[in-house]
Motif scaffolding. Structure first.
Motif, PDB file in Angstrom:
ATOM      1  N   PRO A 189       0.814  -1.227   0.000  1.00 58.00           N
ATOM      2  CA  PRO A 189       0.000   0.000   0.000  1.00 58.00           C
ATOM      3  C   PRO A 189       0.842   1.270   0.000  1.00 58.00           C
ATOM      4  O   PRO A 189       0.440   2.288  -0.569  1.00 58.00           O
ATOM      5  N   THR A 190       2.039   1.207   0.632  1.00 58.32           N
ATOM      6  CA  THR A 190       2.915   2.378   0.618  1.00 58.32           C
ATOM      7  C   THR A 190       3.339   2.713  -0.802  1.00 58.32           C
ATOM      8  O   THR A 190       3.286   3.880  -1.233  1.00 58.32           O
ATOM      9  N   ALA A 191       3.751   1.692  -1.545  1.00 61.74           N
ATOM     10  CA  ALA A 191       4.156   1.907  -2.937  1.00 61.74           C
ATOM     11  C   ALA A 191       2.983   2.391  -3.780  1.00 61.74           C
ATOM     12  O   ALA A 191       3.159   3.227  -4.681  1.00 61.74           O
ATOM     13  N   ALA A 192       1.789   1.898  -3.502  1.00 64.69           N
ATOM     14  CA  ALA A 192       0.612   2.321  -4.263  1.00 64.69           C
ATOM     15  C   ALA A 192       0.332   3.804  -4.057  1.00 64.69           C
ATOM     16  O   ALA A 192       0.018   4.539  -5.006  1.00 64.69           O
ATOM     17  N   VAL A 193       0.450   4.274  -2.811  1.00 64.35           N
ATOM     18  CA  VAL A 193       0.227   5.693  -2.524  1.00 64.35           C
ATOM     19  C   VAL A 193       1.283   6.545  -3.214  1.00 64.35           C
ATOM     20  O   VAL A 193       0.978   7.575  -3.836  1.00 64.35           O
ATOM     21  N   LEU A 194       2.542   6.130  -3.124  1.00 64.05           N
ATOM     22  CA  LEU A 194       3.617   6.895  -3.751  1.00 64.05           C
ATOM     23  C   LEU A 194       3.471   6.911  -5.267  1.00 64.05           C
ATOM     24  O   LEU A 194       3.707   7.941  -5.915  1.00 64.05           O
TER      25      LEU A 194
END
Length: 322
Positions: free
Chosen positions: A75-80
């Motif tokens: 999810p962190t990569a998705a937000v970034l």
């Protein structure tokens, strides 16, 4: 989260206070202060989270279940990727996307603090803190773009951030279990220095155009940053046995502390109302007041921390960090 905020201040200074046609080398006082704040903050971000993870690992039992924290990266990569895509595509609502990521950063940082308060959830809290700071830095980069920061500003942030993170990682990686407390103190001193640099940069870049609220924030950041920087250095010295553990007991130490606090209070009055000293121009009075509080608060941090025994240094570090 604290070092993340000083990094935000440094990044914004890099993005807004370079002269026309500036290159990678800072070319104004505000720009230099932003560079210092950014580099020091990234040292603490990388090193601080790594040291926190090491400290939490000391309490991990062989029978504890696997936690699979690597899945938090999805999810962190998705937000970034979302905020980066909105920026590169030039979406009209890029500002709203940046604001949403900023809110996500706040939520993660608050959840991190709550998680770190309990041993069972502390490791999760540390991971959420990493995500929160990362989101905050991404939102800041987006705001820099919205404000028209040039490519050079982003190159500077990347260079300084990468260098600082590398230094922090190397320092933290070489720390053994018995050295973790003093390493935390050393990293905290960098936060204080970064806060002072950010405050000075804000003043240098906008002198004469600052509202009263910003002026108060600049002065208090310098005051608190000075105490934190030198106080943490003394705590590091005591925990590492470079300084004696016994408390310093100067005669009249309470009066000395009161005198330094009074001097800082008078300096704040002059900083906010430079007309109080009519024989000097306003810029000289304000710059002098800022220099005085930087010096006096630094001396105050040394004296306050040195006056406390080495056994209480972990508590002192916590207070300074707050």
């Amino acid at each position: 989260a604290i070092s993340g905020m000083t990094a935000v201040g440094g990044m914004l200074l890099l993005g807004s206070h370079a002269t026309e046609g500036a290159g990678l080398i800072p070319d104004t006082p505000a720009h230099w202060m932003g560079a210092v704040a950014t580099a020091l903050s990234f040292i603490n971000i990388a090193g601080g989270f790594l040291v926190s993870a090491k400290m939490l690992d000391l309490f991990r039992r062989p029978t504890d279940p696997d936690e699979y924290f690597e899945f938090y990266s999805i999810p962190t990569a998705a937000v970034l990727a979302g905020i980066a895509g909105a920026g590169f595509l030039g979406m009209d609502n890029f500002g709203s996307v940046s604001g949403a990521v900023g809110i996500a950063s706040s939520i993660c940082c608050i959840a991190a603090i709550a998680g770190l308060a309990n041993q069972e959830t502390a490791r999760t809290g540390n991971v959420l803190g990493m995500a929160g700071v990362t989101f905050g830095l991404a939102a800041t980069a987006a705001d820099m773009s919205l404000e028209g920061a040039g490519l050079e500003a982003f190159e500077q942030v990347g260079l300084l951030g990468g260098l600082g993170a590398g230094v922090g990682t190397v320092l933290a990686s070489g720390v053994g279990p018995t050295e973790l407390p003093q390493t935390v103190a050393a990293f905290h001193s960098l936060v204080g220095l970064a806060a002072m640099a950010g405050a000075a940069g804000e003043y240098f870049g906008n002198a004469g155009d600052l509202d009263i609220g910003t002026m108060i924030a600049i002065y208090l950041a310098t005051f608190i940053g000075g105490i934190t920087a030198t106080g943490s250095m003394v705590a590091f010295g005591k925990l590492s046995a470079m300084l004696g553990s016994a408390p310093l007991q100067l005669p009249g130490r309470d009066q000395l502390n009161l005198g330094m606090l009074t001097a800082c209070g008078l300096g704040m009055a002059a900083f906010l109302n430079p007309d109080l000293i009519s024989s000097l121009d306003a810029d000289t009075v304000q710059l002098g007041s800022l220099g005085v509080v930087a010096l006096v608060s630094s001396l105050m941090g040394v004296h306050l921390t040195a006056s406390i025994g080495g056994a209480d240094m972990p508590v002192v570090i916590t207070v300074l960090n707050s």
